[in-house]
Design a protein around this motif. Structure first.
Motif, PDB file in Angstrom:
ATOM      1  N   GLN A   3      93.203   7.991  44.097  1.00 20.72           N
ATOM      2  CA  GLN A   3      94.325   8.790  43.598  1.00 20.72           C
ATOM      3  C   GLN A   3      95.178   9.259  44.775  1.00 20.72           C
ATOM      4  O   GLN A   3      94.638   9.731  45.764  1.00 20.72           O
ATOM      5  CB  GLN A   3      93.787  10.011  42.842  1.00 20.72           C
ATOM      6  N   CYS A  50      92.221  11.133  56.769  1.00 18.52           N
ATOM      7  CA  CYS A  50      92.245  12.124  57.867  1.00 18.52           C
ATOM      8  C   CYS A  50      93.331  13.183  57.707  1.00 18.52           C
ATOM      9  O   CYS A  50      93.327  14.178  58.424  1.00 18.52           O
ATOM     10  CB  CYS A  50      92.427  11.417  59.206  1.00 18.52           C
ATOM     11  N   ASP A  70      94.606   7.203  57.052  1.00 19.21           N
ATOM     12  CA  ASP A  70      94.982   7.850  55.801  1.00 19.21           C
ATOM     13  C   ASP A  70      95.903   6.897  55.042  1.00 19.21           C
ATOM     14  O   ASP A  70      96.702   6.180  55.651  1.00 19.21           O
ATOM     15  CB  ASP A  70      95.710   9.171  56.073  1.00 19.21           C
ATOM     16  N   SER A  72      98.333   7.782  53.224  1.00 22.66           N
ATOM     17  CA  SER A  72      99.687   8.336  53.117  1.00 22.66           C
ATOM     18  C   SER A  72     100.455   8.178  54.432  1.00 22.66           C
ATOM     19  O   SER A  72     100.109   8.800  55.446  1.00 22.66           O
ATOM     20  CB  SER A  72      99.598   9.827  52.756  1.00 22.66           C
ATOM     21  N   GLN A  75     101.436  11.612  55.854  1.00 19.67           N
ATOM     22  CA  GLN A  75     100.396  12.371  56.576  1.00 19.67           C
ATOM     23  C   GLN A  75     100.241  11.829  58.008  1.00 19.67           C
ATOM     24  O   GLN A  75     100.131  12.602  58.968  1.00 19.67           O
ATOM     25  CB  GLN A  75      99.036  12.264  55.841  1.00 19.67           C
ATOM     26  N   PRO A  94      94.078   2.267  53.644  1.00 14.73           N
ATOM     27  CA  PRO A  94      93.271   2.777  52.530  1.00 14.73           C
ATOM     28  C   PRO A  94      91.810   2.922  52.952  1.00 14.73           C
ATOM     29  O   PRO A  94      91.313   2.121  53.763  1.00 14.73           O
ATOM     30  CB  PRO A  94      93.422   1.684  51.460  1.00 14.73           C
ATOM     31  N   TRP A 116      89.075  11.657  46.327  1.00 19.53           N
ATOM     32  CA  TRP A 116      90.287  10.931  45.915  1.00 19.53           C
ATOM     33  C   TRP A 116      90.094   9.422  46.000  1.00 19.53           C
ATOM     34  O   TRP A 116      90.956   8.654  45.574  1.00 19.53           O
ATOM     35  CB  TRP A 116      91.483  11.313  46.797  1.00 19.53           C
ATOM     36  N   PHE A 117      88.990   8.986  46.636  1.00 22.54           N
ATOM     37  CA  PHE A 117      88.819   7.546  46.888  1.00 22.54           C
ATOM     38  C   PHE A 117      88.234   6.832  45.669  1.00 22.54           C
ATOM     39  O   PHE A 117      87.653   7.445  44.784  1.00 22.54           O
ATOM     40  CB  PHE A 117      87.830   7.305  48.039  1.00 22.54           C
TER      41      PHE A 117
HETATM   42  C1  LIG Z   1      92.969  16.986  51.125  1.00 25.33           C
HETATM   43  S1  LIG Z   1      93.484  15.827  52.332  1.00 25.33           S
HETATM   44  C2  LIG Z   1      92.230  15.995  53.586  1.00 25.33           C
HETATM   45  C3  LIG Z   1      92.762  15.828  54.969  1.00 25.33           C
HETATM   46  C4  LIG Z   1      91.811  16.159  56.099  1.00 25.33           C
HETATM   47  N1  LIG Z   1      90.741  15.178  56.207  1.00 25.33           N
HETATM   48  C5  LIG Z   1      91.221  17.554  56.004  1.00 25.33           C
HETATM   49  O1  LIG Z   1      90.045  17.710  56.365  1.00 25.33           O
HETATM   50  O2  LIG Z   1      91.930  18.501  55.642  1.00 25.33           O
HETATM   51  C6  LIG Z   1      93.029  14.326  51.565  1.00 25.33           C
HETATM   52  C7  LIG Z   1      93.639  13.113  52.243  1.00 25.33           C
HETATM   53  O3  LIG Z   1      93.048  11.934  51.689  1.00 25.33           O
HETATM   54  C8  LIG Z   1      94.070  10.941  51.657  1.00 25.33           C
HETATM   55  N2  LIG Z   1      93.662   9.898  50.699  1.00 25.33           N
HETATM   56  C9  LIG Z   1      93.598   9.981  49.351  1.00 25.33           C
HETATM   57  N3  LIG Z   1      93.188   8.818  48.837  1.00 25.33           N
HETATM   58  C10 LIG Z   1      92.990   7.972  49.875  1.00 25.33           C
HETATM   59  C11 LIG Z   1      92.544   6.634  49.986  1.00 25.33           C
HETATM   60  N4  LIG Z   1      92.212   5.916  48.917  1.00 25.33           N
HETATM   61  N5  LIG Z   1      92.463   6.082  51.223  1.00 25.33           N
HETATM   62  C12 LIG Z   1      92.766   6.807  52.327  1.00 25.33           C
HETATM   63  N6  LIG Z   1      93.198   8.094  52.280  1.00 25.33           N
HETATM   64  C13 LIG Z   1      93.299   8.676  51.069  1.00 25.33           C
HETATM   65  C14 LIG Z   1      95.319  11.696  51.240  1.00 25.33           C
HETATM   66  O4  LIG Z   1      96.498  11.003  51.564  1.00 25.33           O
HETATM   67  C15 LIG Z   1      95.142  13.006  52.012  1.00 25.33           C
HETATM   68  O5  LIG Z   1      95.800  12.996  53.246  1.00 25.33           O
END
Ligand SMILES: C[S@@+](CC[C@H](N)C(=O)[O-])C[C@H]1O[C@@H](n2cnc3c(N)ncnc32)[C@H](O)[C@@H]1O
Length: 271
Positions: A3, A50, A70, A72, A75, A94, A116-117
């Protein structure tokens, strides 16, 4: 299915400003679990999801290189503008298909991200990337915990109310794994370990807490759906309710209490 909610540059910038770095004890716990069975050099730590590097720096003094990825681009773009140790490389990628080579990493960590993965696909890729006795670690916190001389319960009830009631319909389904502290997550290795690491009680203000809440994906989803002013309204309501329960009309930037976070941790070792 993974997501994606962290795609706007404005959200990534807010994230960088207000989200906490993970506590050093979290990295120490992961490295110490790794060291129970792994004696070699610490060449690579892969930090997946990250964000702007909130957890990446914690591993920088132990590992020769940190590859922080990441999905995004926003980000990663913001991460590259911040000051980070020189041995961290940021890349858009991803979680389910990382650019790291087979068997190259001693640690694969996902902090506040694994919910989210596409978890089975991520764990399969982590298994590919890890060396023998390497460790995959999934860590997160759920709600921040306010600590106040007399009003902790009331403040924490307001944080819960904001999360469950004000933002309830705007959360992605991944957050249910946060709500149960990853109890339904498992890593397909024998001898997985669950642990928790508490941050110190950190001095906070109500304004700073409100800025944290603004960076929540549920809040950002609400603003995308209903507009910024609807978002401002629920945030202002949160602030007013906290002020009322503290019995003050002070500027939120001057209203002080402490804040703590409980990071829960699930680790597995590739044999
Ligand atoms: C809540 S943030 C956490 C960031 C950081 N690791 C922290 O400790 O605060 C979640 C991150 O997961 C990334 N993310 C979500 N789904 C992902 C996926 N399938 N692959 C890689 N990154 C993903 C989002 O873009 C977001 O930057």
């Amino acid at each position: 299915m993974s997501q994606r909610f962290f795609e706007q540059v404005q959200h990534a910038t807010l994230y960088a400003k207000s989200r906490p770095n993970a506590p050093p004890q979290l990295a120490e716990r992961i490295v110490s679990f790794l060291r129970e069975k792994y004696e070699g050099e610490l060449e690579l730590c892969l930090d997946v999801g990250c964000g702007n590097g909130q957890c990446s720096g914690l591993f920088a003094s132990s590992f020769r290189k940190i590859l922080a990825t990441d999905i995004s681009p926003a980000q990663i773009e913001v991460a590259k503008t911040l000051e980070h140790p020189k041995n961290i490389e940021f890349q858009v990628s991803p979680a389910e298909n990382s650019p790291a080579e087979d068997g190259s990493a001693q640690v694969v960590v996902a902090c506040v991200a694994a919910h989210w993965f596409d978890l089975p696909a991520f764990l399969k890729d982590a298994d590919r990337v890890l060396c023998k006795n390497g460790v995959v670690a999934l860590a997160s916190y759920f709600l921040p915990i306010a600590v106040h001389a007399t009003k902790s319960d009331e403040l924490n009830a307001e944080i819960k109310r904001f999360y469950f009631e004000s933002l309830g319909p705007y959360w992605g389904s991944g957050v249910r794994h946060l709500e149960n502290e990853y109890a339904d997550f498992s890593i397909p290795y024998t001898g997985t370990v669950r642990d928790e690491v508490w941050t110190d009680e950190e001095p906070y203000t109500l304004a700073r807490l409100a800025a944290d809440l603004e960076s929540w994906s549920g809040y950002q989803n609400m603003c995308l759906d209903k507009g910024e002013s609807a978002g401002r309204e629920v945030l202002q309501e949160f602030i007013s309710r906290c002020l009322a329960c503290l019995g003050t009309t002070d500027d939120p930037a001057k209203v002080e209490f402490k804040l703590q976070r409980k990071y829960f941790l699930l680790m597995g070792r590739k044999l």
